[in-house]
Scaffold this active site. Structure first.
Site, short mmCIF file in Angstrom:
data_model
loop_
_atom_site.label_atom_id
_atom_site.label_comp_id
_atom_site.label_asym_id
_atom_site.label_seq_id
_atom_site.Cartn_x
_atom_site.Cartn_y
_atom_site.Cartn_z
CG PHE A 74 4.73 -9.13 -6.82
CD1 PHE A 74 5.72 -9.17 -5.84
CD2 PHE A 74 3.52 -8.53 -6.50
CE1 PHE A 74 5.50 -8.64 -4.58
CE2 PHE A 74 3.29 -7.99 -5.24
CZ PHE A 74 4.29 -8.05 -4.28
NE ARG B 101 -0.78 3.92 8.55
CZ ARG B 101 -1.27 2.69 8.68
NH1 ARG B 101 -1.91 2.35 9.76
NH2 ARG B 101 -1.10 1.80 7.72
CG PHE C 7 -4.26 -3.80 7.97
CD1 PHE C 7 -3.07 -3.92 7.27
CD2 PHE C 7 -4.21 -3.80 9.35
CE1 PHE C 7 -1.87 -4.05 7.94
CE2 PHE C 7 -3.00 -3.92 10.03
CZ PHE C 7 -1.83 -4.04 9.32
CE LYS D 92 -2.42 0.19 3.69
NZ LYS D 92 -1.51 0.96 4.57
CB ALA E 281 -4.09 -0.57 10.96
CE LYS F 247 3.39 -3.42 6.96
NZ LYS F 247 4.26 -2.29 6.65
CB THR G 219 5.08 0.25 -2.77
OG1 THR G 219 5.75 -0.37 -1.68
CG2 THR G 219 6.02 0.34 -3.95
CD1 TRP H 174 8.91 -2.41 -4.87
CD2 TRP H 174 10.32 -3.14 -6.43
NE1 TRP H 174 10.01 -2.94 -4.23
CE2 TRP H 174 10.90 -3.39 -5.16
CE3 TRP H 174 11.03 -3.52 -7.57
CZ2 TRP H 174 12.15 -3.99 -5.01
CZ3 TRP H 174 12.27 -4.12 -7.41
CH2 TRP H 174 12.82 -4.36 -6.15
#
Length: 756
Positions: free
Chosen positions: A580, A231, A492, A207, A461, A242, A209, A609
């Protein structure tokens, strides 16, 4: 203009000579176009009043090395201050001219540096830059060979020149924002475009990114003013599983290490304020339990220099108690007792201590075991710092005054008569505000392509509303101006982050998003379609790295549900499919087709990305089109509804539950909050993000389930009631192999390694 006619020249010189003789003028700085300077003008300034060191006298002294008796350009001095060891270094001066160029060349050469100069309009600028870079490469071949070998692995491979241009552009953007926008107090017409981003399943999404890729596409490639609001990452996930939240690849916030490593200090301030309040609660219980009313009164309102006075916060407490007296000597014994005794019921304490580290062994502890506490021990717990109500307040506040008022309203426990005890009652509101006075200011950063980013707050979250701050959004809207875009990050999924964004944050801020960007990936949809479990840190199973159209098709039911949730609020939805390298064209096309058939305004594959903003241009175009559509925004429920009914609406309409089931504890709490006058607050559900239901293992779109509400708590200062769905932990734990195994620091260069 490029040159002056004789009569204008004589006027300028005459004005300079007048300023030379004016004793009230201590310095003269010239601001002319680069071609308008002449020796007559430059040398008209007295050497002792020559602020920028432009006269031949000052330049001559500088060349001779007489730096103590000459004026040096502040710009040149600032450049030298920023640079460190220069022996044997090569420096390219771009865009400097005249005396400034001469000053810089002289100062740099005296430091042992070799210099080259060229102007922005030089036709051979790129070749000069390349020549200069080649010289650097020859001088630092070993270091650059390592850097270039890494760059060659990226796709597309950037050129050194491109990196130089990018660095210059980033610096200019931030320089303009810091030095030209903020000093003028942002008197711009507010933009009316704000986008909210949510993601379906956090572990496989990206998210942050997408947020960064989108603003890079808007600003750097479509020439639309944009701002990202993110954030502040918590140390818990950064060192746990993470990792950080700076984005990734060519779509990230820089400097990434500082961004992820408590750059803003917000979380530290919250931790300090939260724990001060926790200490005040237990200390007050101890002191009330061991002292008489008179002893308490003498300590709470001491005689100082022969005078006994109430503090302002004590006067406010007296007023709330209905005691309209200001002289401490006039209170009756009954009034003194009411004033000094909060009578906190220890079994009702909801305020916990916090720590910004995943530490499962602090989930349940016993405090007060020392002999000095005289047997007043009790069971307590630690929460992760970002779950603190103070963090939720920081993200929702609109000013210092508003924040101070909210801090004072925070309920920490009930007294023995069932009435709420607040931070204001404990007398700690002012101290909390002092600890938070700097944290209220958003931190300005930038993306790789120079788009500005506000980093501020970071509420948990799951347990809180999980959205970036209202203040950051509002300041960013002023800065981008009319027609600009602010892309603000939600928590989320549409079921948690977006629902809370609309029902809590939008009510507080008064802002209405123009479009929702829902982030999805083929991998996450495969999981919702029945793919094998994913273990953090472990390699992905082949189902996620090889084409499997059936898994994708089955998992798109979750995407359809997420789109439907967004449509409940009347805001257009654009699906951003974060691509991806293992995703096949067929899988990507299938997801986009199903998303559009399910009611999304558009669905766009994104390659930010690997390609930066260029890889999100199609997404940016879709967002612009969607934002121009008619917006029929509405809240999900009316605040005047009973607490139970508001919980039921969220459970049934958003999660798809058949009904809710309240534990006796939850029923008791709801009854208490309703009697205390807190029943008209919005609801902030504390639920797992791994499923639409309360059971993390149930993927796709679960139906027919009863949503269990184990407890209901209140964040009165933040302004919401939060029911706990099932067993929700507010303190994460560390996995077997945390991220910190790969994080290290080079003691020579101070370079951080392994952080992601």
């Amino acid at each position: 203009q490029t040159s002056f006619p004789p009569f204008i020249l004589s006027i300028i010189v005459g004005e300079i000579l007048r300023l030379n003789e004016d004793p009230t003028v201590h310095g003269v700085a010239l601001h002319l176009s680069e071609n308008a300077y002449s020796n007559k003008i430059l040398n008209a300034v007295k050497p002792e009043k020559d602020v920028d060191g432009v006269s031949d006298v000052n330049l001559g002294r500088l060349v001779r090395g007489d730096t103590y008796n000459c004026s040096i350009s502040p710009t040149a001095s600032a450049v030298m201050e920023l640079l460190e060891k220069l022996d044997g270094k090569k420096v390219l001066l771009v865009g400097t001219c005249g005396p400034l160029e001469a000053s810089l060349q002289c100062l740099l050469q005296r430091k042992g540096a070799m210099t080259m100069s060229c102007q922005w309009k030089t036709q051979q600028l790129q070749s000069k830059v390349n020549i200069f870079l080649c010289q650097i490469i020859r001088s630092h071949s070993a270091t650059l060979q390592c850097i270039l070998s890494k760059l060659m692995k990226l796709s597309p491979t950037p050129t050194c020149t491109a990196f130089l241009y990018s660095a210059i552009w980033i610096w200019l953007n931030i320089h303009i924002v810091l030095h030209f926008i903020f000093p003028f107090r942002m008197n711009f017409k507010q933009a009316n475009k704000i986008s909210s981003l949510s993601e379906i399943f956090s572990n496989l999404k990206g998210k942050s990114t997408v947020t960064i890729g989108l603003v890079q596409a808007l600003t750097a490639h479509l020439n639309v003013n944009s701002f990202a609001c993110l954030r502040q990452p918590s140390q818990g996930p950064t060192f746990g599983v993470k990792g950080g939240a700076a984005g990734g690849g060519y779509a990230q916030v820089i400097p990434m290490e500082e961004f992820n490593l408590h750059l803003t200090g917000d979380i530290h301030a919250i931790t300090a304020a939260n724990n001060l309040l926790a200490a005040a609660v237990d200390a007050r219980i101890l002191h009330e339990s061991t002292q008489s009313d008179k002893a308490l009164y003498n300590r709470l309102v001491p005689v100082v220099n022969g005078v006994r006075e109430f503090s302002s916060i004590q006067l406010a407490r007296l007023k709330r108690l209905g005691i309209n007296k200001t002289d401490p000597g006039t209170l009756t014994a009954d009034e003194i007792s009411k004033f000094v005794r909060l009578d906190i019921d220890p079994s009702t304490i909801t305020w916990q201590r916090v720590l910004d580290t995943n530490d499962r062994f602090l989930r349940k502890i016993t405090i007060g075991q020392a002999n000095t506490e005289k047997g007043f021990f009790r069971q307590a717990q630690f929460d992760i710092a970002v779950a603190s109500e103070i963090m939720a307040i920081l993200a929702l506040t609109t000013s210092l005054a508003d924040m101070k008022e909210r801090l004072g309203k925070m309920v920490v426990a009930n007294d023995k008569n069932g009435q709420p005890v607040t931070a204001e009652d404990l007398g700690v509101t002012g101290a909390l505000a002092v600890l938070m006075k700097d944290a209220i200011k958003p931190t300005l950063m930038q993306t790789l392509e120079g788009t500005p980013v506000f980093v501020h707050a970071g509420p948990f979250a799951n347990i809180a509303h999980g959205n970036s701050s209202v203040l950051a959004d509002k300041i960013a809207l002023k800065l981008v101006g009319e027609g600009g875009f602010v892309v603000t990050e939600a928590g989320f999924g549409a079921d948690i982050g977006m629902e809370k964004f609309f029902n809590i944050k939008c009510r507080t801020s008064g802002l209405v998003p123009s479009v929702v960007v829902l982030v999805a990936t083929v991998r996450a949809l495969k999981m919702h379609g029945g793919g094998p479990n994913v273990t953090a840190g472990a390699p992905l199973k082949k189902e996620y790295t090889e084409e499997n159209l059936q898994l994708v098709a089955d998992g798109c039911c979750n995407l359809q549900k997420q789109i439907q949730i967004a449509q409940l609020f009347g805001v257009p939805v654009v699906v951003a499919l974060n691509v991806f390298k293992t995703d096949s064209h067929a899988e990507v096309d299938l997801v986009c087709e199903i998303a559009k058939q399910s009611g999304a305004f558009d669905a766009v594959p994104c390659n930010h990305w690997s390609a930066g903003g260029r890889g999100a241009v199609e997404l940016a175009q879709a967002v612009r089109k969607a934002a121009s559509q008619e917006n029929s925004f509405k809240y999900l429920y009316n605040l005047e509804l009973p607490i139970i009914e508001k919980i039921r609406i969220i459970a049934q309409k958003v999660y798809g539950a058949e009904d809710i089931e309240l534990s006796p504890v939850a029923q008791s709490q709801i009854s208490r909050y309703s009697k205390q006058g807190f029943g008209n607050l919005p609801i902030c559900m504390a639920k797992t993000h791994l499923s639409l239901s309360h059971q993390p293992e149930r993927k796709g779109v679960p139906t027919g389930f009863i949503l269990p509400i184990s407890d209901v708590r209140a964040s009165i200062g933040a302004g919401f009631i939060y029911p706990l769905v099932g067993t929700m932990s507010t303190m994460p734990g560390l996995p077997t192999r945390p991220c910190f195994y790969d994080i290290d620091l080079d003691p020579d260069t101070e370079q951080v390694k392994g952080l992601f």
